[in-house]
Scaffold this motif. Structure first.
Motif, short mmCIF file in Angstrom:
data_model
loop_
_atom_site.label_atom_id
_atom_site.label_comp_id
_atom_site.label_asym_id
_atom_site.label_seq_id
_atom_site.Cartn_x
_atom_site.Cartn_y
_atom_site.Cartn_z
N ALA A 193 5.28 -0.74 -8.22
CA ALA A 193 4.49 -1.83 -7.64
C ALA A 193 3.01 -1.47 -7.63
CB ALA A 193 4.98 -2.14 -6.23
N GLY A 194 2.70 -0.23 -7.32
CA GLY A 194 1.31 0.22 -7.33
C GLY A 194 0.71 0.19 -8.72
N ARG A 195 1.52 0.57 -9.71
CA ARG A 195 1.06 0.53 -11.10
C ARG A 195 0.72 -0.89 -11.51
NH1 ARG A 195 5.10 3.74 -14.82
NH2 ARG A 195 5.48 4.81 -12.87
N VAL A 196 1.59 -1.83 -11.13
CA VAL A 196 1.36 -3.24 -11.47
C VAL A 196 0.09 -3.73 -10.78
CG1 VAL A 196 2.27 -5.58 -11.15
CG2 VAL A 196 3.79 -3.75 -11.94
N GLU A 197 -0.05 -3.41 -9.50
CA GLU A 197 -1.23 -3.86 -8.74
C GLU A 197 -2.52 -3.26 -9.31
OE1 GLU A 197 -2.77 -4.13 -4.10
OE2 GLU A 197 -0.83 -3.23 -4.54
N ARG A 198 -2.47 -1.98 -9.65
CA ARG A 198 -3.64 -1.33 -10.23
C ARG A 198 -4.01 -1.96 -11.56
NH1 ARG A 198 -3.99 2.40 -13.95
NH2 ARG A 198 -1.81 3.00 -13.77
N GLN A 199 -3.00 -2.23 -12.39
CA GLN A 199 -3.25 -2.85 -13.69
C GLN A 199 -3.82 -4.25 -13.53
OE1 GLN A 199 -2.75 -1.11 -16.71
NE2 GLN A 199 -4.04 -2.79 -17.39
N LYS A 249 -11.22 -3.21 -5.69
CA LYS A 249 -10.46 -3.07 -4.45
C LYS A 249 -8.95 -3.07 -4.75
CE LYS A 249 -9.87 -5.02 0.15
NZ LYS A 249 -10.23 -6.09 1.06
N LYS A 250 -8.53 -4.00 -5.59
CA LYS A 250 -7.11 -4.08 -5.96
C LYS A 250 -6.70 -2.84 -6.76
CE LYS A 250 -5.09 -8.10 -6.61
NZ LYS A 250 -4.05 -8.18 -5.62
N GLN A 251 -7.59 -2.35 -7.61
CA GLN A 251 -7.30 -1.13 -8.36
C GLN A 251 -7.07 0.05 -7.40
OE1 GLN A 251 -10.36 -0.25 -11.23
NE2 GLN A 251 -10.21 -2.26 -12.18
N ALA A 252 -7.93 0.17 -6.41
CA ALA A 252 -7.81 1.27 -5.44
C ALA A 252 -6.55 1.13 -4.60
CB ALA A 252 -9.04 1.31 -4.54
N GLN A 253 -6.24 -0.08 -4.18
CA GLN A 253 -5.02 -0.30 -3.40
C GLN A 253 -3.78 0.04 -4.23
OE1 GLN A 253 -5.58 -4.41 -2.28
NE2 GLN A 253 -6.45 -3.88 -0.28
N GLY A 254 -3.79 -0.37 -5.48
CA GLY A 254 -2.67 -0.06 -6.37
C GLY A 254 -2.51 1.43 -6.59
N ALA A 255 -3.63 2.11 -6.80
CA ALA A 255 -3.59 3.56 -7.01
C ALA A 255 -3.07 4.26 -5.75
CB ALA A 255 -4.98 4.08 -7.37
N ALA A 256 -3.49 3.79 -4.58
CA ALA A 256 -3.02 4.39 -3.33
C ALA A 256 -1.52 4.17 -3.16
CB ALA A 256 -3.78 3.78 -2.15
N LYS A 257 -1.04 2.97 -3.52
CA LYS A 257 0.39 2.69 -3.42
C LYS A 257 1.18 3.55 -4.40
CE LYS A 257 1.63 -1.56 -2.56
NZ LYS A 257 1.95 -2.99 -2.71
N GLN A 258 0.60 3.77 -5.57
CA GLN A 258 1.25 4.64 -6.56
C GLN A 258 1.39 6.06 -6.02
OE1 GLN A 258 -1.09 3.86 -10.29
NE2 GLN A 258 0.75 4.71 -11.21
N ILE A 259 0.34 6.57 -5.43
CA ILE A 259 0.37 7.92 -4.87
C ILE A 259 1.40 8.00 -3.76
CG2 ILE A 259 -0.96 9.61 -3.54
CD1 ILE A 259 -3.43 8.66 -5.19
N GLU A 260 1.41 6.99 -2.90
CA GLU A 260 2.39 6.96 -1.81
C GLU A 260 3.82 6.98 -2.38
OE1 GLU A 260 3.79 4.01 1.84
OE2 GLU A 260 1.93 3.59 0.79
N GLY A 261 4.05 6.22 -3.42
CA GLY A 261 5.36 6.18 -4.05
C GLY A 261 5.75 7.50 -4.67
N LYS A 262 4.80 8.14 -5.35
CA LYS A 262 5.08 9.43 -5.98
C LYS A 262 5.39 10.49 -4.92
CE LYS A 262 2.36 8.70 -10.17
NZ LYS A 262 3.45 8.51 -11.08
#
Length: 81
Positions: free
Chosen positions: A14-20, A29-42
């Motif tokens: 989901a973070g990857r999709v949001e970042r993309q 802002k959306k890129q940063a939120q997506g990257a943060a969600k990706q890190i949280e998921g990892k």
């Protein structure tokens, strides 16, 4: 596979999709939120993997049967096989 690994993978994707989407729409802002969600998921996925390893190790320890001591020659023969 446990709950943390599944949820972590979902957050990562989901973070990857949001970042993309943020990259496509030029929304930092959306890129940063997506990257943060990706890190949280990892991180959650890694935590789940650690829990699985720990659980498997403890299960192996419980089911491990002791093997009678072998003499030195038998040990060498076993090593050659």
């Amino acid at each position: 596979m446990n709950k943390d690994r599944v949820e972590g993978k979902v957050k990562d994707v989901a973070g990857r999709v949001e970042r993309q989407a943020g990259e496509w729409t030029d929304d930092p802002k959306k890129q940063a939120q997506g990257a943060a969600k990706q890190i949280e998921g990892k991180l959650q996925n890694a935590w789940g993997k650690a829990k699985d390893v720990s659980k498997n190790a403890s299960e192996k320890k419980e089911t491990h049967k002791t093997v009678p001591d072998l003499d030195e020659d038998a040990t060498e023969d076993e090593a050659r096989r």
